[in-house]
Design a protein around this motif. Structure first.
Motif, PDB file in Angstrom:
ATOM      1  N   ALA A 106       7.865  -8.211   6.636  1.00 26.74           N
ATOM      2  CA  ALA A 106       8.248  -8.345   5.230  1.00 26.74           C
ATOM      3  C   ALA A 106       8.810  -7.058   4.648  1.00 26.74           C
ATOM      4  CB  ALA A 106       7.043  -8.803   4.412  1.00 26.74           C
ATOM      5  N   GLY A 110      12.362  -7.147   3.079  1.00 26.23           N
ATOM      6  CA  GLY A 110      12.408  -6.977   1.635  1.00 26.23           C
ATOM      7  C   GLY A 110      13.397  -5.912   1.214  1.00 26.23           C
ATOM      8  N   THR A 114      18.907  -8.858   2.436  1.00 27.66           N
ATOM      9  CA  THR A 114      20.163  -9.391   1.897  1.00 27.66           C
ATOM     10  C   THR A 114      21.373  -8.717   2.513  1.00 27.66           C
ATOM     11  OG1 THR A 114      19.949  -7.821   0.061  1.00 27.66           O
ATOM     12  CG2 THR A 114      19.119 -10.050  -0.308  1.00 27.66           C
ATOM     13  N   ARG A 120      14.984 -12.614   1.512  1.00 29.49           N
ATOM     14  CA  ARG A 120      13.710 -11.886   1.460  1.00 29.49           C
ATOM     15  C   ARG A 120      12.510 -12.838   1.507  1.00 29.49           C
ATOM     16  NH1 ARG A 120      16.762  -8.542  -2.173  1.00 29.49           N
ATOM     17  NH2 ARG A 120      16.175  -9.889  -3.916  1.00 29.49           N
ATOM     18  N   SER A 121      12.691 -14.070   1.088  1.00 27.61           N
ATOM     19  CA  SER A 121      11.570 -15.026   1.057  1.00 27.61           C
ATOM     20  C   SER A 121      11.295 -15.679   2.411  1.00 27.61           C
ATOM     21  CB  SER A 121      11.846 -16.116   0.015  1.00 27.61           C
ATOM     22  OG  SER A 121      13.028 -16.821   0.357  1.00 27.61           O
TER      23      SER A 121
END
Length: 622
Positions: A106, A110, A114, A120-121
């Motif tokens: 993560a 994070g 992108t 990010r999810s």
């Protein structure tokens, strides 16, 4: 069929496959779970608009997640054979490993997700999906294994009385052992808190009061009592209920034997008479015992007898610097050595062949070996025999005890535990009088030395050599009749392990000169014991009443008429005091006269002794 030792050290698992193959397949499932979770996570993120997904970054993320799962999972021992398949421990480790992998993924996603085309999810969505797949795979595997290893069709349908830890473990063991002769079909428990409990596929179906209905409903043929601290009253109730319905009633080994590895949960046995009239192991304050036994030289007289041998076995567990087993019975010493040292070679210094009647030999042993703690278990104990030969009681139980006491004093023993009997309370027999004098001599030596010299008094021990139960069993095997002295005669009974456990603890909590009296529970009627043993044998054997023997009481007592008791330290050990008597007050002529009359000793008649003309001040008080 080998199993893992918890470190992946064995080569073959229950299914006969190599462990690397088994846990390689397990990792492959976890890696696939991450890959699938990442794909599904992105699909959900883009609401199934697959054209919006950047395939290459997604595949890289899936590969990294799979690689991290191997590294992190290995650090949590998931792929090394540490955990039994599908257990809570494995689920907990797996959950932690997957969470760590998700956190590690993560952070960079994070920050840069992108930029490289990964939402990010994605990791947040993939985490529960991966966990669900991994948990599901393990659950299905566990269902398959449990089905594969269920007991065969010939296994007896079994009810388990006790839905606590032991009951749950017993269900698990039975349901995963194809060689088990028992298959659990229901649990019983009297505690309302277990009313809706289910262990695996086995539910609690009621209480012991529902046994009749539940046994008919399930077709059960066996009842197993799986309650760790079941006392004799509970076992009698369960045994009577099961036997009345034609069920085989079985019990588990004692909890301390299971924990010590001497027996297992599946080592069930039929209910014995000892279970029905005896008492069971009690909680012991280990720190209290270890404080005076650990690292000390400990000597046990009468080590070849039933009590002495069990004492030695228990003492060894507390790490004495040296255990010295003394007896005049070489065969008994060999059995004691087998129980403590694992061999019976009789060529090591832990066994000493000596007679407590021989003061010189005893003193030589004590001065040479320098024991710091002594348990004096050597004695003659058969009441009818000593009624015929009171001189032998004098020589062994009185003078022999005095010899041990004096040898202990001369070498500086700090803790001395004299093992007495309930027959010493208000004695009416030669045995009782001789042991009463031994208690008084021990109390005197406490004053003489200022050390912890004390006595421990208890009733009959179940299964000791020459005791009532082995005698009844032999009479029943021979076809009878079983001889009982009186239909109303009662006795106190205690198992040998419990008696010795409390004796050892008494040495740690007693004060100099005390008599510690073990709680023996309620007295048991001897006729009831004989009738139960005959019933359990399945034979038709007569019972004959012979009448009380010389010196024998109808009901035994644990506390003398002049004794006041208290329980300041242990709920099952009472403390009392007896009159201290010095050796100079012993008089064999007076003993002979008193043994002819056998007056009850109330500590004022001074049975078997005569007050000396001169007593050093502070050395003796009546």
């Amino acid at each position: 069929m080998a199993v893992t030792d918890g470190r992946g050290a064995t080569a073959v698992d229950h299914g006969g496959r190599n462990l690397p193959v088994r846990f390689g397949a397990q990792y492959a499932i976890d890696a696939f779970a991450w890959a699938l979770a990442v794909v599904v996570g992105e699909a959900l993120r883009y609401e199934y608009n697959l054209s919006a997904i950047a395939v290459a970054p997604m595949l890289v993320l899936a590969a990294v997640a799979a690689a991290l799962q191997l590294v992190v999972g290995w650090s949590f021992n998931l792929y090394q054979g540490r955990y039994t398949y599908g257990t809570f421990e494995e689920v907990r480790a797996l959950g932690m490993a997957v969470l760590v992998v998700a956190v590690v993924l993560a952070v960079p996603i994070g920050l840069f997700g992108t930029t490289v085309g990964v939402p990010r999810s994605t990791v947040v969505i993939a985490l529960p999906i991966a966990l669900l797949i991994m948990f599901g795979a393990r659950y299905l595997k566990r269902l398959y294994v449990e089905h594969k290893y269920r007991p065969g069709a010939n296994a007896e349908r079994t009810l388990i009385y006790g839905a606590g830890y032991l009951g749950a473990e017993l269900v698990r063991r039975m349901m995963t052992d194809p060689d088990s002769g028992f298959v659990p079909v229901g649990l019983l428990d009297d505690d309302p808190a277990y009313r809706n409990v289910r262990h695996g596929s086995v539910p609690v179906r009621g209480t012991l009061a529902d046994l009749d209905a539940v046994s008919k409903q399930t077709g059960a043929k066996v009842l197993v009592v799986a309650i760790a601290r079941a006392d004799s009253a509970l076992l009698r109730r369960a045994n009577d209920a099961g036997t009345a319905l034609g069920l085989q009633v079985k019990v588990l080994p004692r909890l301390d034997e299971i924990l010590a590895g001497r027996t297992g949960l599946t080592d069930m046995r039929d209910v014995s008479i000892e279970d029905l009239i005896g008492r069971h192991a009690v909680d012991t304050e280990v720190a209290t015992i270890a404080g005076y036994l650990a690292g000390r030289r400990v000597l046990v007289t009468g080590a070849g007898g039933s009590i002495g041998a069990e004492l030695c076995r228990q003492i060894v567990a507390f790490g004495p610097a040296e255990l010295i087993m003394l007896d005049r019975d070489e065969t008994g010493l060999q059995a004691a050595q087998l129980a403590t040292a694992g061999h019976g070679l009789l060529d090591t210094p832990d066994v000493v062949l000596a007679d407590i009647r021989d003061a010189d030999a005893l003193r030589h042993v004590f001065l040479e070996r320098r024991p710091e703690v002594v348990f004096h278990a050597a004695a003659l104990k058969h009441l009818p025999m000593l009624e015929q030969y009171p001189d032998e009681a004098w020589k062994t139980n009185v003078i022999g005890t005095l010899n041990v006491l004096e040898a202990a004093r001369d070498c500086g023993v700090q803790t001395f535990v004299n093992i007495s009997t309930d027959k010493a309370a208000n004695p009416t027999s030669v045995l009782g009088h001789s042991k009463r004098v031994a208690e008084k001599l021990t109390a005197w030596m406490a004053i003489e030395t200022d050390a912890t010299f004390l006595s421990v008094r208890f009733g009959n021990v179940i299964g000791s050599r020459g005791s009532m139960l082995p005698t009844f069993a032999a009479l029943i095997r021979s076809g009878g009749p079983v001889t009982v002295t009186h239909p109303d005669a009662t006795r106190y009974f205690m198992t040998i392990p419990e008696a010795c456990q409390l004796v050892v603890q008494a040495g740690g909590i007693g004060s100099p000169g005390e008599v510690l009296i073990l709680d023996m529970g309620e007295p048991v009627r001897i006729l009831d014991v004989a009738e139960r043993m005959i019933e359990m044998s399945g034979r038709d054997v007569d019972i004959v009443f012979t009448g009380l023997r010389e010196g024998e009481k109808l009901h035994e007592e644990l506390v003398g008429a002049s004794e006041q008791t208290s329980r300041p330290r242990h709920p099952k050990i009472s403390h009392a005091r007896v009159v201290a008597v010095p050796p100079s007050a012993l008089d064999k002529t007076e003993w002979d006269l008193q043994m002819l009359r056998k007056v009850r000793d109330n500590d004022t008649a001074m049975i078997a002794i005569r007050r000396p003309k001169v007593v050093p001040v502070g050395k003796w008080r009546s």
